[in-house]
Design a protein around this motif. Sequence first.
Motif, PDB file in Angstrom:
ATOM      1  N   TRP A 155      11.890   0.910   2.950  1.00  0.00           N
ATOM      2  CA  TRP A 155      10.978  -0.007   3.605  1.00  0.00           C
ATOM      3  C   TRP A 155      10.184  -0.940   2.687  1.00  0.00           C
ATOM      4  CZ3 TRP A 155       9.012   0.092   8.749  1.00  0.00           C
ATOM      5  CH2 TRP A 155       9.554   0.732   9.554  1.00  0.00           C
ATOM      6  N   THR A 156       9.768  -2.126   2.961  1.00  0.00           N
ATOM      7  CA  THR A 156       9.024  -2.850   2.224  1.00  0.00           C
ATOM      8  C   THR A 156       7.723  -2.184   2.271  1.00  0.00           C
ATOM      9  OG1 THR A 156       8.474  -4.219   3.983  1.00  0.00           O
ATOM     10  CG2 THR A 156      10.165  -5.152   2.577  1.00  0.00           C
ATOM     11  N   ALA A 157       6.756  -2.508   1.275  1.00  0.00           N
ATOM     12  CA  ALA A 157       5.703  -1.787   1.195  1.00  0.00           C
ATOM     13  C   ALA A 157       4.379  -2.452   0.360  1.00  0.00           C
ATOM     14  CB  ALA A 157       5.805  -0.443   0.440  1.00  0.00           C
ATOM     15  N   ARG A 158       3.238  -2.060   0.788  1.00  0.00           N
ATOM     16  CA  ARG A 158       1.944  -3.055  -0.005  1.00  0.00           C
ATOM     17  C   ARG A 158       1.195  -1.672  -0.037  1.00  0.00           C
ATOM     18  NH1 ARG A 158       1.218  -6.562   4.673  1.00  0.00           N
ATOM     19  NH2 ARG A 158      -0.522  -5.487   5.105  1.00  0.00           N
ATOM     20  N   PRO A 159       0.282  -1.718  -1.073  1.00  0.00           N
ATOM     21  CA  PRO A 159      -0.624  -0.838  -1.011  1.00  0.00           C
ATOM     22  C   PRO A 159      -1.782  -0.804   0.009  1.00  0.00           C
ATOM     23  CG  PRO A 159      -0.908  -2.254  -2.914  1.00  0.00           C
ATOM     24  CD  PRO A 159       0.298  -2.708  -2.040  1.00  0.00           C
ATOM     25  N   PHE A 160      -2.415  -0.001   0.498  1.00  0.00           N
ATOM     26  CA  PHE A 160      -3.262   0.173   1.657  1.00  0.00           C
ATOM     27  C   PHE A 160      -4.895  -0.531   0.969  1.00  0.00           C
ATOM     28  CE2 PHE A 160      -6.869   1.946   4.412  1.00  0.00           C
ATOM     29  CZ  PHE A 160      -6.158   1.355   5.587  1.00  0.00           C
ATOM     30  N   ASP A 161      -4.866  -0.209  -0.147  1.00  0.00           N
ATOM     31  CA  ASP A 161      -6.100  -1.107  -0.766  1.00  0.00           C
ATOM     32  C   ASP A 161      -5.399  -2.157  -1.774  1.00  0.00           C
ATOM     33  OD1 ASP A 161      -8.086  -1.730  -2.476  1.00  0.00           O
ATOM     34  OD2 ASP A 161      -8.512   0.070  -3.272  1.00  0.00           O
ATOM     35  N   PRO A 162      -5.384  -3.372  -1.383  1.00  0.00           N
ATOM     36  CA  PRO A 162      -4.798  -4.227  -1.882  1.00  0.00           C
ATOM     37  C   PRO A 162      -5.177  -4.512  -3.552  1.00  0.00           C
ATOM     38  CG  PRO A 162      -6.372  -5.311  -0.518  1.00  0.00           C
ATOM     39  CD  PRO A 162      -6.450  -3.993  -0.231  1.00  0.00           C
ATOM     40  N   ASP A 163      -6.185  -3.670  -3.924  1.00  0.00           N
ATOM     41  CA  ASP A 163      -6.762  -4.114  -5.404  1.00  0.00           C
ATOM     42  C   ASP A 163      -5.810  -3.218  -6.303  1.00  0.00           C
ATOM     43  OD1 ASP A 163      -8.270  -6.128  -4.725  1.00  0.00           O
ATOM     44  OD2 ASP A 163     -10.133  -4.457  -4.379  1.00  0.00           O
ATOM     45  N   ILE A 164      -5.000  -2.082  -5.772  1.00  0.00           N
ATOM     46  CA  ILE A 164      -4.767  -1.316  -6.733  1.00  0.00           C
ATOM     47  C   ILE A 164      -3.149  -1.610  -6.767  1.00  0.00           C
ATOM     48  CG2 ILE A 164      -5.995   0.609  -6.261  1.00  0.00           C
ATOM     49  CD1 ILE A 164      -4.035   2.063  -4.275  1.00  0.00           C
ATOM     50  N   VAL A 165      -2.402  -1.229  -7.909  1.00  0.00           N
ATOM     51  CA  VAL A 165      -1.197  -1.081  -8.078  1.00  0.00           C
ATOM     52  C   VAL A 165      -0.378   0.304  -8.420  1.00  0.00           C
ATOM     53  CG1 VAL A 165       0.852  -2.105  -9.717  1.00  0.00           C
ATOM     54  CG2 VAL A 165      -1.266  -3.554  -9.368  1.00  0.00           C
ATOM     55  N   ILE A 166       0.657   0.482  -7.587  1.00  0.00           N
ATOM     56  CA  ILE A 166       1.149   1.774  -7.546  1.00  0.00           C
ATOM     57  C   ILE A 166       2.546   1.750  -8.353  1.00  0.00           C
ATOM     58  CG2 ILE A 166       2.211   3.753  -6.175  1.00  0.00           C
ATOM     59  CD1 ILE A 166       0.344   2.354  -3.948  1.00  0.00           C
ATOM     60  N   PRO A 167       2.612   2.457  -9.273  1.00  0.00           N
ATOM     61  CA  PRO A 167       3.891   2.387 -10.484  1.00  0.00           C
ATOM     62  C   PRO A 167       5.214   2.883  -9.512  1.00  0.00           C
ATOM     63  CG  PRO A 167       2.430   4.414 -10.843  1.00  0.00           C
ATOM     64  CD  PRO A 167       1.785   3.686  -9.956  1.00  0.00           C
ATOM     65  N   GLU A 168       6.159   2.526 -10.012  1.00  0.00           N
ATOM     66  CA  GLU A 168       7.416   3.039  -9.654  1.00  0.00           C
ATOM     67  C   GLU A 168       7.724   4.615  -9.800  1.00  0.00           C
ATOM     68  OE1 GLU A 168      12.079   2.425 -10.507  1.00  0.00           O
ATOM     69  OE2 GLU A 168      10.999   0.937 -11.336  1.00  0.00           O
ATOM     70  N   GLY A 169       8.102   5.298  -8.755  1.00  0.00           N
ATOM     71  CA  GLY A 169       8.315   6.722  -8.892  1.00  0.00           C
ATOM     72  C   GLY A 169       7.065   7.541  -8.568  1.00  0.00           C
ATOM     73  N   ALA A 170       6.173   6.930  -7.863  1.00  0.00           N
ATOM     74  CA  ALA A 170       4.815   7.723  -7.632  1.00  0.00           C
ATOM     75  C   ALA A 170       5.091   8.082  -6.147  1.00  0.00           C
ATOM     76  CB  ALA A 170       3.673   6.923  -7.637  1.00  0.00           C
ATOM     77  N   MET A 171       4.475   9.304  -5.850  1.00  0.00           N
ATOM     78  CA  MET A 171       4.445   9.860  -4.286  1.00  0.00           C
ATOM     79  C   MET A 171       3.442   9.094  -3.702  1.00  0.00           C
ATOM     80  SD  MET A 171       7.144  11.570  -4.339  1.00  0.00           S
ATOM     81  CE  MET A 171       7.025  12.133  -2.348  1.00  0.00           C
ATOM     82  N   VAL A 172       3.457   8.648  -2.408  1.00  0.00           N
ATOM     83  CA  VAL A 172       2.407   7.973  -1.789  1.00  0.00           C
ATOM     84  C   VAL A 172       2.446   8.655  -0.250  1.00  0.00           C
ATOM     85  CG1 VAL A 172       2.542   5.896  -3.180  1.00  0.00           C
ATOM     86  CG2 VAL A 172       4.088   6.111  -1.277  1.00  0.00           C
TER      87      VAL A 172
END
Length: 143
Positions: free
Chosen positions: A110-127
């Motif tokens: 799926w395409t994704a964006r963070p729920f909080d637009p100010d954060i960056v989530i790294p590759e390989g992270a569990m969300v």
Amino acid sequence: MEAWVVWMVIAAVLGVAELMSLTLSLGLLAVAALAAGVVGALGLPVAAQVGVFAAASVAGLVVVRPVATRHIRQPPMLRSGTAALVGREALTLTEVTRLAGRVRIGGEEWTARPFDPDIVIPEGAMVDVLAIEGATALVYPRE
């Protein structure tokens, strides 16, 4: 006109009114009027007919209606479609920013964006998937 015929007419009018209002109240009163009409057709006096109408009305409105409305207002037991994805765990396949990102949710990308637009989530992270907007999952990193 005999009393039982009057009860049947009242039942029909209340039944039609229930179809227009969908409140369950008028339909239960129509059933009570129908019961009173049956009692009248059996030859019992008007006092017995009124008593049956009153008893059936109270029973319907006090016992049947609350049970029926509770069943109508229950949410569906099974979530399907995108609603079934909300609350699930996902793995980020790419870095997820407010502009772009990809996650794997249950074997699907799926395409994704963070729920909080100010954060960056790294590759390989569990969300956690918090919402689905169109074809984009809104995700938040797990602690």
